[in-house]
Motif scaffolding. Structure first.
Motif, PDB file in Angstrom:
ATOM      1  N   LEU A  41       0.836  -1.203   0.000  1.00  0.00           N
ATOM      2  CA  LEU A  41       0.000   0.000   0.000  1.00  0.00           C
ATOM      3  C   LEU A  41       0.871   1.253   0.000  1.00  0.00           C
ATOM      4  CD1 LEU A  41      -2.899   1.154   0.221  1.00  0.00           C
ATOM      5  CD2 LEU A  41      -2.670   0.976   2.703  1.00  0.00           C
ATOM      6  N   ALA A  42       1.939   1.252   0.797  1.00  0.00           N
ATOM      7  CA  ALA A  42       2.838   2.409   0.869  1.00  0.00           C
ATOM      8  C   ALA A  42       3.487   2.687  -0.481  1.00  0.00           C
ATOM      9  CB  ALA A  42       3.907   2.163   1.935  1.00  0.00           C
ATOM     10  N   VAL A  43       3.961   1.645  -1.139  1.00  0.00           N
ATOM     11  CA  VAL A  43       4.609   1.808  -2.437  1.00  0.00           C
ATOM     12  C   VAL A  43       3.627   2.354  -3.462  1.00  0.00           C
ATOM     13  CG1 VAL A  43       5.672   0.566  -4.365  1.00  0.00           C
ATOM     14  CG2 VAL A  43       6.364   0.050  -2.021  1.00  0.00           C
ATOM     15  N   ILE A  44       2.403   1.832  -3.457  1.00  0.00           N
ATOM     16  CA  ILE A  44       1.389   2.254  -4.430  1.00  0.00           C
ATOM     17  C   ILE A  44       1.009   3.715  -4.218  1.00  0.00           C
ATOM     18  CG2 ILE A  44      -1.007   1.903  -5.151  1.00  0.00           C
ATOM     19  CD1 ILE A  44      -0.540  -1.114  -4.335  1.00  0.00           C
ATOM     20  N   VAL A  45       0.762   4.117  -2.981  1.00  0.00           N
ATOM     21  CA  VAL A  45       0.367   5.501  -2.697  1.00  0.00           C
ATOM     22  C   VAL A  45       1.484   6.464  -3.072  1.00  0.00           C
ATOM     23  CG1 VAL A  45      -0.191   7.138  -0.860  1.00  0.00           C
ATOM     24  CG2 VAL A  45      -1.327   4.912  -0.923  1.00  0.00           C
ATOM     25  N   ARG A  46       2.688   6.122  -2.689  1.00  0.00           N
ATOM     26  CA  ARG A  46       3.819   7.002  -3.014  1.00  0.00           C
ATOM     27  C   ARG A  46       3.981   7.146  -4.532  1.00  0.00           C
ATOM     28  NH1 ARG A  46       8.358   7.761  -6.008  1.00  0.00           N
ATOM     29  NH2 ARG A  46       9.514   9.461  -5.037  1.00  0.00           N
ATOM     30  N   ASP A  47       3.858   6.023  -5.247  1.00  0.00           N
ATOM     31  CA  ASP A  47       3.956   6.049  -6.706  1.00  0.00           C
ATOM     32  C   ASP A  47       2.814   6.861  -7.313  1.00  0.00           C
ATOM     33  OD1 ASP A  47       5.147   4.863  -9.272  1.00  0.00           O
ATOM     34  OD2 ASP A  47       3.054   4.246  -9.438  1.00  0.00           O
ATOM     35  N   GLY A  48       1.614   6.748  -6.731  1.00  0.00           N
ATOM     36  CA  GLY A  48       0.472   7.508  -7.232  1.00  0.00           C
ATOM     37  C   GLY A  48       0.672   9.003  -7.103  1.00  0.00           C
ATOM     38  N   VAL A  49       1.193   9.440  -5.960  1.00  0.00           N
ATOM     39  CA  VAL A  49       1.462  10.866  -5.767  1.00  0.00           C
ATOM     40  C   VAL A  49       2.487  11.339  -6.794  1.00  0.00           C
ATOM     41  CG1 VAL A  49       2.414  12.591  -4.192  1.00  0.00           C
ATOM     42  CG2 VAL A  49       0.851  10.835  -3.320  1.00  0.00           C
ATOM     43  N   GLU A  50       3.500  10.539  -7.030  1.00  0.00           N
ATOM     44  CA  GLU A  50       4.531  10.906  -8.004  1.00  0.00           C
ATOM     45  C   GLU A  50       3.939  11.020  -9.411  1.00  0.00           C
ATOM     46  OE1 GLU A  50       9.086   9.658  -8.877  1.00  0.00           O
ATOM     47  OE2 GLU A  50       7.646   8.011  -8.929  1.00  0.00           O
ATOM     48  N   ARG A  51       3.165  10.033  -9.808  1.00  0.00           N
ATOM     49  CA  ARG A  51       2.640  10.021 -11.174  1.00  0.00           C
ATOM     50  C   ARG A  51       1.621  11.142 -11.395  1.00  0.00           C
ATOM     51  NH1 ARG A  51       0.995   4.072 -13.118  1.00  0.00           N
ATOM     52  NH2 ARG A  51       0.737   5.265 -15.048  1.00  0.00           N
ATOM     53  N   MET A  52       0.749  11.359 -10.421  1.00  0.00           N
ATOM     54  CA  MET A  52      -0.326  12.349 -10.614  1.00  0.00           C
ATOM     55  C   MET A  52       0.131  13.779 -10.367  1.00  0.00           C
ATOM     56  SD  MET A  52      -3.708  10.462  -8.992  1.00  0.00           S
ATOM     57  CE  MET A  52      -2.946  10.002  -7.434  1.00  0.00           C
ATOM     58  N   TYR A  53       0.914  13.994  -9.316  1.00  0.00           N
ATOM     59  CA  TYR A  53       1.193  15.366  -8.878  1.00  0.00           C
ATOM     60  C   TYR A  53       2.620  15.842  -9.163  1.00  0.00           C
ATOM     61  CZ  TYR A  53      -3.309  14.850  -6.673  1.00  0.00           C
ATOM     62  OH  TYR A  53      -4.648  14.641  -6.463  1.00  0.00           O
ATOM     63  N   GLN A  54       3.510  14.915  -9.432  1.00  0.00           N
ATOM     64  CA  GLN A  54       4.861  15.304  -9.817  1.00  0.00           C
ATOM     65  C   GLN A  54       5.053  15.193 -11.315  1.00  0.00           C
ATOM     66  OE1 GLN A  54       8.086  13.852  -7.299  1.00  0.00           O
ATOM     67  NE2 GLN A  54       9.388  13.493  -9.095  1.00  0.00           N
ATOM     68  N   ASN A  55       4.552  14.088 -11.899  1.00  0.00           N
ATOM     69  CA  ASN A  55       4.701  13.879 -13.345  1.00  0.00           C
ATOM     70  C   ASN A  55       3.487  14.353 -14.129  1.00  0.00           C
ATOM     71  OD1 ASN A  55       7.103  12.657 -12.634  1.00  0.00           O
ATOM     72  ND2 ASN A  55       6.286  10.575 -12.779  1.00  0.00           N
ATOM     73  N   ASP A  56       2.442  14.781 -13.438  1.00  0.00           N
ATOM     74  CA  ASP A  56       1.244  15.364 -14.060  1.00  0.00           C
ATOM     75  C   ASP A  56       0.516  14.400 -14.995  1.00  0.00           C
ATOM     76  OD1 ASP A  56      -0.575  17.468 -14.327  1.00  0.00           O
ATOM     77  OD2 ASP A  56       0.386  18.210 -16.138  1.00  0.00           O
ATOM     78  N   GLU A  57       0.443  13.129 -14.620  1.00  0.00           N
ATOM     79  CA  GLU A  57      -0.341  12.178 -15.398  1.00  0.00           C
ATOM     80  C   GLU A  57      -1.818  12.325 -15.043  1.00  0.00           C
ATOM     81  OE1 GLU A  57       0.984   8.105 -15.788  1.00  0.00           O
ATOM     82  OE2 GLU A  57       2.940   8.647 -14.951  1.00  0.00           O
ATOM     83  N   ASN A  58      -2.674  12.246 -16.051  1.00  0.00           N
ATOM     84  CA  ASN A  58      -4.118  12.385 -15.834  1.00  0.00           C
ATOM     85  C   ASN A  58      -4.734  11.024 -15.521  1.00  0.00           C
ATOM     86  OD1 ASN A  58      -4.355  15.203 -16.246  1.00  0.00           O
ATOM     87  ND2 ASN A  58      -4.180  14.886 -18.450  1.00  0.00           N
ATOM     88  N   ILE A  59      -4.430  10.541 -14.328  1.00  0.00           N
ATOM     89  CA  ILE A  59      -4.945   9.263 -13.858  1.00  0.00           C
ATOM     90  C   ILE A  59      -5.453   9.443 -12.434  1.00  0.00           C
ATOM     91  CG2 ILE A  59      -3.449   7.834 -15.315  1.00  0.00           C
ATOM     92  CD1 ILE A  59      -1.572   7.518 -12.930  1.00  0.00           C
ATOM     93  N   PHE A  60      -6.209   8.475 -11.950  1.00  0.00           N
ATOM     94  CA  PHE A  60      -6.563   8.424 -10.536  1.00  0.00           C
ATOM     95  C   PHE A  60      -6.629   6.974 -10.101  1.00  0.00           C
ATOM     96  CE2 PHE A  60     -10.437   8.107 -12.793  1.00  0.00           C
ATOM     97  CZ  PHE A  60     -11.526   7.807 -11.984  1.00  0.00           C
ATOM     98  N   TYR A  61      -6.746   6.757  -8.787  1.00  0.00           N
ATOM     99  CA  TYR A  61      -6.513   5.437  -8.229  1.00  0.00           C
ATOM    100  C   TYR A  61      -7.723   4.898  -7.481  1.00  0.00           C
ATOM    101  CZ  TYR A  61      -1.499   5.490  -9.224  1.00  0.00           C
ATOM    102  OH  TYR A  61      -0.281   5.485  -9.848  1.00  0.00           O
ATOM    103  N   TYR A  62      -7.844   3.566  -7.509  1.00  0.00           N
ATOM    104  CA  TYR A  62      -8.802   2.875  -6.651  1.00  0.00           C
ATOM    105  C   TYR A  62      -8.039   1.798  -5.881  1.00  0.00           C
ATOM    106  CZ  TYR A  62     -12.670  -0.071  -5.103  1.00  0.00           C
ATOM    107  OH  TYR A  62     -13.546  -0.811  -4.337  1.00  0.00           O
ATOM    108  N   LEU A  63      -8.114   1.854  -4.557  1.00  0.00           N
ATOM    109  CA  LEU A  63      -7.438   0.895  -3.690  1.00  0.00           C
ATOM    110  C   LEU A  63      -8.480   0.178  -2.842  1.00  0.00           C
ATOM    111  CD1 LEU A  63      -4.680   3.318  -2.296  1.00  0.00           C
ATOM    112  CD2 LEU A  63      -4.615   2.008  -4.421  1.00  0.00           C
ATOM    113  N   THR A  64      -8.361  -1.131  -2.733  1.00  0.00           N
ATOM    114  CA  THR A  64      -9.270  -1.862  -1.844  1.00  0.00           C
ATOM    115  C   THR A  64      -8.528  -2.260  -0.572  1.00  0.00           C
ATOM    116  OG1 THR A  64      -8.844  -3.746  -3.332  1.00  0.00           O
ATOM    117  CG2 THR A  64     -11.007  -2.739  -3.420  1.00  0.00           C
TER     118      THR A  64
END
Length: 890
Positions: free
Chosen positions: A672-695
């Motif tokens: 979970l930690a790796v996924i969240v950190r990667d998500g912040v990087e991709r969306m807010y640092q690299n400006d990718e137009n994606i969003f996440y769903y985590l169960t």
């Protein structure tokens, strides 16, 4: 008999005199002491009657069927009405021509004309005088228009030079050379144009409400200057039947959203017929909005009626208007003047006398308020004033106004997408379009010269209002993703049992406390914070409330009190998943709409996410929203006890349908930690137009430390978690989420049957599937340079059988089965949930450790590796029945 009639007549006269006395007294107060005092007096009288038990429900929630703003209250019109009408007519023509051309080319792509024709005047008054773009000194307006009126917005942008003729000619043909235009407002399709999508009927209203609320949230937290900005949302009266519309309007009043203006285009027609043929939709909506505490402004009649009203001393005209239903008004639209007069007078000679000042032609063309610039402007001016509460304008119009007898006001107006050559010429002449008959018959676009008065007027007024709208301009700073060490507690692991939900809450708290990231985190929860163990956040970060906290909470003396604050960070939405999703959309698009990189984490019962608000999630995808949707209490068997409506075994399957959503089902805290950190990087640092769903899950178990070198595997969707040292038949067990614990037990069981079981953690079946499909597609295009996908690379040198088990439907792992060279067996939780204990549920759905081990053994048997005797022995030891009810049909 005569004496009785005389008495009735006397009583009527006496009552009329008494009424006149009351009106005179009230008028005296208004004239001498002001409107505020006159309202106060009426309130006193009303309160007195209510104390006596007299019901005033109708009287307090409905005003007469006429304009809310009296002629003497109207401001002077600031624009050149003649020039504005010319510009409007050109836009009307071009909006119609776009649709006609789209149908003339034989593509069959359709289009809509009538909605914009009814809303044109209203929108043009806004564009010329009210809708303001974001500037250094002004926060900027958000403009949300009816989806079916999109051709008119495109036609205006064409005159402004923002869209090309080729784009308009390719309306609804987005893949044509030179580009085209999408049917409706879709930010993903026109990312520099549309601010928010409105094509899903009913969803634009909660979206607008929560955008306005989020604007206040940012201001109260100091993340946005308090420099203005309004949300203008235009919907149709038929759209109000959607439960999301009226179901969320109370929020706007509670939050004092005076930055929100709803405009309901009341053209009285749905797609098939009248909205309320036997009633009055305007009066119905007035009751709803007034009851919810909104300022309600009705714009019903054009200026031509003002003189008639001034002579209606006995209220005859008003009474007739109040009596007529919407079906009557629609009938008036399509009838000639003589028929309208007779129907309107309804046998009353006094009404006949009152109407004598208008001839039949004048009666026929008398306007509704939404087509009168002066009335529209007056309504917008009042709505633009900050009153401490939201405003709704009920704008009466004619559907298809200006389209001619074959469409105007007809039940078929919405489906009218084609006109004969003669009709096109007639419409073009009516609009004053300077094209010849042949050009009009071809529905050619018309654009006045840049130096023309029309073009100069249009550009000048938009420049005065800051620039062109709608427009989506991203001018937001990028964030730097935090180091993984921020989540050290998760990556180090713990022998103390905890759920992935608990791990997430601790990670969320760490992010909220982070100096760089913390202020941008937006926790969102729909009245389930205690369910997810988030109550510790209340005291530390506060629950956002525009009013602060005016009471002492009952748990004020506890360690975790319920704390509301004006600068609170957590959004507690109550039991309203649609509202919470609207907040997620507002926060997730704040980078574009407010130039602030907010990171929303919306945590909810996983089954209530996609099932209840799937359309809103699709709207987030369209909007290019960013952030994390977090489905807590996931799994068909992990959430024991709750039963059928709560146990989620399919949200990950549904998540696969959203193209730009990255969905993960982590088993361990470090994943979970790796996924969240990667998500912040991709969306807010690299400006990718994606969003996440985590169960996430509510089952507690030990959380291991992160093995070395697994980060990329976690992100890609699969990695080898544990290699077996045992000798024997090779088995590969794929686990995810909480059922990884059953997989671990199954590996131990299999060792007793002479097997060597490797364990693979599958963090995302959906990511694996997408990568495999992308590779397959590229191999189809370039077969001479074919490559292996990620699954094939991992499993190429592996033998044995594969058993994949998750707490979701079998179709989730089955989606990737064909890329495994080994025998592949998928286990899942197909069927309805049940109220039961966790072990019994897993036995019922055949996903516990016994069934996982048994499935591996049956695979080995089918491959000829395991003998029949060994299989029979295993059946006895594992207590596997030979026949059992299928859980999918239970």
């Amino acid at each position: 008999m005569n004496s009785l009639n005389e008495k009735d007549e006397y009583d009527a006269q006496d009552l009329a005199l008494e009424n006149a006395d009351w009106i005179e007294a009230l008028e005296y107060i208004r004239r001498d002491q002001g409107e505020g005092r006159s309202r106060e007096m009426l309130r006193l009288l009303q309160d007195h009657l209510l104390k006596q038990g007299v019901s005033l429900a109708e009287a307090t929630l409905n005003t007469p069927y006429r304009n809310s703003i009296h002629p003497h209250q109207q401001p002077g019109y600031p624009g050149n009405i003649e020039l504005e009408q010319k510009v409007e007519n050109i836009i009307r023509w071009n909006a119609m021509a776009m649709v006609l051309n789209a149908n003339d080319n034989g593509s069959g792509v359709g289009g809509h004309i009538a909605t914009y024709q009814s809303a044109a005047t209203t929108l043009e008054v806004g564009f010329n005088h009210w809708f303001r773009k974001r500037t250094e000194s002004y926060g900027g307006d958000i403009l949300m228009v009816q989806a079916h009126s999109a051709p008119g917005i495109y036609a205006r942008a064409y005159l402004e030079g923002r869209l090309s003729e080729q784009q308009l000619n390719n309306f609804r043909r987005e893949l044509q050379d030179g580009g085209g235009l999408p049917s409706y407002p879709h930010p993903r399709r026109l990312p520099e144009f549309w601010q928010l999508p409105t094509a899903s009927m009913g969803l634009s209203t909660p979206s607008a409400i929560y955008q306005a609320r989020f604007m206040k949230y940012l201001e109260n937290r100091g993340l946005k200057p308090n420099n203005g900005g309004k949300v203008w949302c235009f919907i149709g009266d038929g759209e109000s039947d959607e439960p999301e519309v009226l179901g969320t309007i109370n929020m706007a009043t509670r939050e004092s959203l005076d930055n929100l203006v709803m405009v309901v285009n009341c053209n009285l027609q749905r797609l098939d017929g009248p909205v309320r043929g036997n009633g009055k939709i305007i009066q119905e909506l007035e009751r709803s909005y007034r009851g919810a505490g909104w300022d309600v402004i009705k714009v019903i009649w054009g200026s031509e009626w003002d003189e008639l009203f001034s002579r209606d001393h006995d209220g005859l005209l008003q009474a007739r208007m109040d009596r007529a239903v919407d079906g009557d008004y629609q009938f008036y639209t399509v009838s000639d003047g003589k028929t309208v007069r007779e129907h309107w007078i309804d046998g009353d000679e006094r009404l006949a006398d009152l109407m004598k000042s208008l001839n039949d032609d004048e009666i026929r063309v008398i306007r509704r308020g939404g087509h009168d610039r002066k009335k529209v402007y007056a309504a917008f001016e009042r709505a633009a004033k900050n009153t401490g509460r939201p405003t709704v304008i009920l704008m009466k119009t004619v559907k298809g106004e200006g389209m001619g007898a074959s469409a105007e006001g007809q039940n078929t107006a919405h489906q009218k997408k084609q006109f004969s050559a003669e009709e096109r010429i007639a419409i073009g002449r009516r609009f004053g379009i300077p094209l010849n008959d042949e050009q009009l018959a071809r529905a050619e676009l018309y654009k006045p010269a840049g130096e023309s008065p029309e073009a100069q007027y249009l550009h000048q007024h938009r420049q005065q209002l800051g620039g062109y709208l709608p427009a989506r301009e991203v001018a937001c700073q990028r964030l730097t993703a935090p180091p993984l060490s921020l989540f050290k507690a998760a990556t180090d692991g713990s022998t103390r049992e905890q759920s992935t939900t608990m791990a997430f809450v601790r990670m969320l708290a760490a992010m909220l406390k982070d100096k760089e990231l913390g202020q941008y985190i937006v926790p969102i929860v729909p009245d389930e914070a205690r369910t997810f163990g988030m109550e510790s956040l209340f005291k530390q970060f506060g629950i956002y409330s525009s009013e602060g906290q005016k009471y002492k909470p009952v748990d004020a003396s506890s360690l975790l009190p319920y704390k509301e604050a004006k600068d609170g960070q957590l959004l507690q939405e109550g039991i309203c998943e649609a509202g919470a999703m609207a907040s997620f959309l507002a926060a997730g698009t704040a980078y574009a709409n407010f130039a602030v990189p907010m990171i929303p984490f919306y945590i909810f019962y996983s089954i209530f996410g996609f099932q209840r608000v799937g359309d809103m999630i699709w709207g987030c995808a369209d909007s290019m929203a960013k952030g994390f949707l977090v489905g807590g209490t996931a799994g068909r068997t992990t959430l024991n006890g709750e039963g059928l409506q709560h146990q989620d075994g399919h949200s990950q399957v549904v998540a696969s349908t959203v193209p730009n959503m990255r969905s993960y089902d982590p088993a361990f805290a470090y994943e979970l930690a790796v996924i969240v950190r990667d998500g912040v990087e991709r969306m807010y640092q690299n400006d990718e137009n994606i969003f996440y769903y985590l169960t996430l899950y509510n089952q507690n178990y030990p959380m291991p430390a992160m093995p070395q070198g697994v980060e990329q595997g976690i992100i890609k969707g699969m990695y080898c978690y544990q290699r077996s040292d045992a000798q024997g038949h090779k088995v590969h067990l794929l686990g995810s989420g909480s059922l990884m614990q059953e997989v671990l037990q199954a590996a131990d069981i299999l060792q007793g049957f002479g097997c060597s079981a490797d364990i693979w953690s599958v963090t995302s079946y959906n990511e694996l599937l997408r990568q495999a499909q992308q590779t397959e597609r590229q191999n189809m295009l370039t077969p001479e340079a074919a490559t292996q996908n990620y699954i094939e690379q991992l499993m190429a040198d592996e033998g044995g059988v594969v058993v994949a088990c998750s707490d979701f439907m079998k179709s989730l792992p089955t989606g990737i089965a064909r890329w495994f060279p080994q025998t592949f067996i998928a286990l899942g939780t197909d069927g309805f949930g049940l109220s039961e204990s966790r072990p019994v549920l897993r036995d019922h759905f055949e996903v516990d450790a016994r069934y996982i081990a048994w499935s591996a053994l049956t695979g080995l048997y089918r491959d000829g590796v395991l003998s029949a005797d060994a299989l029979r022995q295993a059946r006895v030891q594992l207590s596997i029945p030979e026949s059992k009810a299928d859980p999918a049909s239970f």
